[in-house]
Design a protein around this motif. Sequence first.
Motif, PDB file in Angstrom:
ATOM      1  N   THR A 167       0.813  -1.222   0.000  1.00  0.00           N
ATOM      2  CA  THR A 167       0.000   0.000   0.000  1.00  0.00           C
ATOM      3  C   THR A 167       0.844   1.269   0.000  1.00  0.00           C
ATOM      4  O   THR A 167       0.302   2.370  -0.009  1.00  0.00           O
ATOM      5  CB  THR A 167      -0.925   0.012   1.225  1.00  0.00           C
ATOM      6  N   GLU A 224       3.527  -0.639  -9.399  1.00  0.00           N
ATOM      7  CA  GLU A 224       3.090   0.298 -10.434  1.00  0.00           C
ATOM      8  C   GLU A 224       4.018   0.246 -11.645  1.00  0.00           C
ATOM      9  O   GLU A 224       3.558   0.268 -12.797  1.00  0.00           O
ATOM     10  CB  GLU A 224       3.029   1.715  -9.864  1.00  0.00           C
ATOM     11  N   LYS A 270       5.136  -0.548  -3.350  1.00  0.00           N
ATOM     12  CA  LYS A 270       4.038  -0.063  -4.183  1.00  0.00           C
ATOM     13  C   LYS A 270       4.567   0.510  -5.487  1.00  0.00           C
ATOM     14  O   LYS A 270       3.958   0.340  -6.552  1.00  0.00           O
ATOM     15  CB  LYS A 270       3.228   0.992  -3.429  1.00  0.00           C
TER      16      LYS A 270
END
Length: 344
Positions: free
Chosen positions: A143, A152, A148
Amino acid sequence: MGRVVLVTGAARTLSGRLLRRLRKEPDVEKVLAVDVERPRHHLGGAEFVRADIRHPAIGKLLVERHVDTVIHMDVNATPLGSRGGRAAVKETNVIGTMQLLGACQKAPAMRRLVVKSSTSVYGSAPRDPAVFVESTVAKALPTGGFAKDTVEVEGYVRGFARRRPDVSVTVLRFAAVLGPSGGTPLAGYFRLPALPTVLGYDPRLQFTHEDDAVEVLALAAGEPRRGAYNAGTFNIAGDGVLLLSQCARRLGRPTVPMLLPAVRWAGGALRSVGMTDFSPEQIRLLTHGRVVDTTQMRTVLGFSPVFDTAQTFADFAAAHGPGILPPHTLAHAVDRLQEAVRHG
């Protein structure tokens, strides 16, 4: 004409070693070292180009220099030099990757893309499988933080692969890279005089030696070996695992078991004074651990690491000196304790 290879994040130590390694490849005509800061290390004949991958100008560079291979190394957990803090790192990781991939999409000479990723895409959670394979979907997606960012980044890379099916795309998910240079957040943790640990947990850890990291990046950037295929996503790690307690003993450093909230507080304090990047994702790793399967690395990519996890850690430990509890002394003490317990 030989290949023209562009490497991002050239100011990083690992990237510098890769640049020098690529210059030894007989089919490589030119290597372009791209970063916003001039590297302090020797480039081995690579040409330094001051450029920011977050800016559209990177596209002009790819086209004008007829770049056919891009190795994207500028995906990192910590800033370098004057680049700022976590916000600047995230912008480089995510926005920089978006701009770079957009530039690659428009570069007619592009034939191969290699992206340095991390096994942190799997996260670290109590209900995780014992071993992650490349197709495993994390039970709890990261998160925040570097984990994270890598999720992405990989998402953008998959999108690029769909838009440019003519480009061979390789994603290498590295377990924590360690070695004599010790320039990673986990290396910073292991250099602490005493190691904060989470009470009641002894996680399993894997490591990749920096020498093996350079070699597998060079392998992925070239033509596949006979019987191998170097497009796709691959876990990269040395064989075997070590428990965190074993790491501490081999370093000769005492552990300080704490309740999880106290470890988080300690991590924040260490970050604030700049001792190490003790991020929340690293705390999760040091709580639950993470182990990945490397079958695809060996059978498909055709790469076999020289160093296993234990050898990698031994090389790191030898370069950074013993702690306040010399390992041989500690081992003798443990043996004497076991002997005393055995004989009542």
